[in-house]
Write an enzyme that holds these catalytic residues in place. Structure first.
Site, PDB file in Angstrom:
ATOM      1  N   ARG A   1      -1.718 -29.453 -17.867  1.00  0.00           N
ATOM      2  CA  ARG A   1      -1.229 -28.697 -19.021  1.00  0.00           C
ATOM      3  C   ARG A   1       0.069 -27.983 -18.665  1.00  0.00           C
ATOM      4  O   ARG A   1       1.012 -27.961 -19.459  1.00  0.00           O
ATOM      5  CB  ARG A   1      -2.268 -27.672 -19.488  1.00  0.00           C
TER       6      ARG A   1
ATOM      7  N   CYS B   1      -1.661 -17.660 -19.220  1.00  0.00           N
ATOM      8  CA  CYS B   1      -2.442 -18.892 -19.259  1.00  0.00           C
ATOM      9  C   CYS B   1      -2.217 -19.488 -20.641  1.00  0.00           C
ATOM     10  O   CYS B   1      -1.088 -19.481 -21.135  1.00  0.00           O
ATOM     11  CB  CYS B   1      -3.909 -18.610 -18.965  1.00  0.00           C
TER      12      CYS B   1
END
Length: 296
Positions: free
Chosen positions: A189, A246
């Site tokens: 990611r 995050c």
């Protein structure tokens, strides 16, 4: 106020001794599944530490996704501080009361609760290392069925100012290159190869990647402090604050806990994280693996 609660982590054996000795402690189950928002509540009803209360990531540990002007704040913005303090009082958390949070996923949701309580100025809070699995492995009892009705504590105000530092998107963008920025998402990611949750793939320019799962051993417990220190110190730059982010400000708290457990102090949370950053087309986006990451 002084207290006798091990921090930031408590192991199952120490928690059993604490509870057996009758030391006042509020247990908080933060179990959650991003793919099934009701799974944690169901799991709590099926098996939980005796007396544990449930806090839901989205309704208790997060605030509205949009502010009063309609601006998107990310998938899991910080809750209103007074509202969170009132919710904690309703489950029996009084000033100075020890709180132990746990989950079933290696600690990210419990770490969110740990960080939020400290952000409110509530110091005696720890995460159960290894969560429910470690508790049962240590012979701890569990209960099931409807949750016990807690004895509420007197409502208490949070600290006048947040007790832990945060940074907002505009300030972070101005500070890029002058802060150590760490992204807790999975490497694929971060590189922008996949993006299952947010509209844009990639990462904030300059962000280093430290997947939060690397903080754990094979049993789902945090690595020893010396191992965490060896992993984290190379990422840091002298004199620079460490900003954690995050996808939505949740697993970043796992890295914040790891930094604290390593004895490296408190970092800074970017609450909106990638979900907020990537929603603004004016903000820069990086993809791929840089030729050289800072810190090696």
């Amino acid at each position: 106020m002084t207290h006798d609660l091990p921090q930031p982590l408590i192991d199952a054996a120490a928690l059993r001794r604490r509870l057996d000795a009758g030391r006042p402690t509020v247990l908080v189950d933060c179990s959650f599944d991003l793919a099934d928002r009701d799974a944690g509540r169901r799991a709590h009803a099926e098996a939980r530490l005796p007396g544990a209360q449930y806090l839901h990531l989205e309704t208790d540990l997060s605030g509205p996704q949009h502010d009063a002007e309609g601006r998107f704040r990310g998938r899991h913005p910080l809750p209103d501080r007074a509202s969170l303090a009132a919710r904690l009082a309703a489950i029996g958390v009084a000033p100075g009361m020890a709180v132990v949070a746990y989950d079933r996923s290696g600690g990210p949701f419990a770490a969110r609760a740990w960080w939020l309580l400290r952000w409110l100025g509530h110091a005696p809070v720890a995460v159960l290392d290894g969560g429910l699995a470690a508790w049962t492995a240590a012979g701890g009892a569990v209960e099931a069925g409807p949750a016990p009705v807690p004895a509420p504590a007197t409502a208490w105000p949070p600290s006048p100012e947040p007790a832990l530092p945060v940074i907002e998107a505009d300030a972070l963008q101005r500070a890029l290159g002058r802060v150590t920025l760490v992204d807790a998402r999975a490497a694929e990611r971060w590189r922008g190869e996949v993006e299952p949750l947010d509209a844009v793939a990639g990462h904030i320019p300059g962000a280093q990647n430290r997947f939060y799962g690397l903080n754990l051993d094979g049993d789902g417990r945090f690595l020893p402090p010396q191992a965490l220190r060896a992993a984290w110190q190379p990422l840091m730059q002298p004199g620079e604050p460490v900003v954690h982010q995050c996808g939505s400000g949740v697993t970043a708290c796992h890295n914040l806990l790891a930094q604290a457990a390593a004895g490296l102090g408190d970092g800074v949370l970017y609450p909106g994280s990638w979900s907020e950053w990537s929603a603004d087309p004016a903000r820069p986006v990086a993809r791929g693996q840089p030729c050289r990451q800072r810190g090696g």
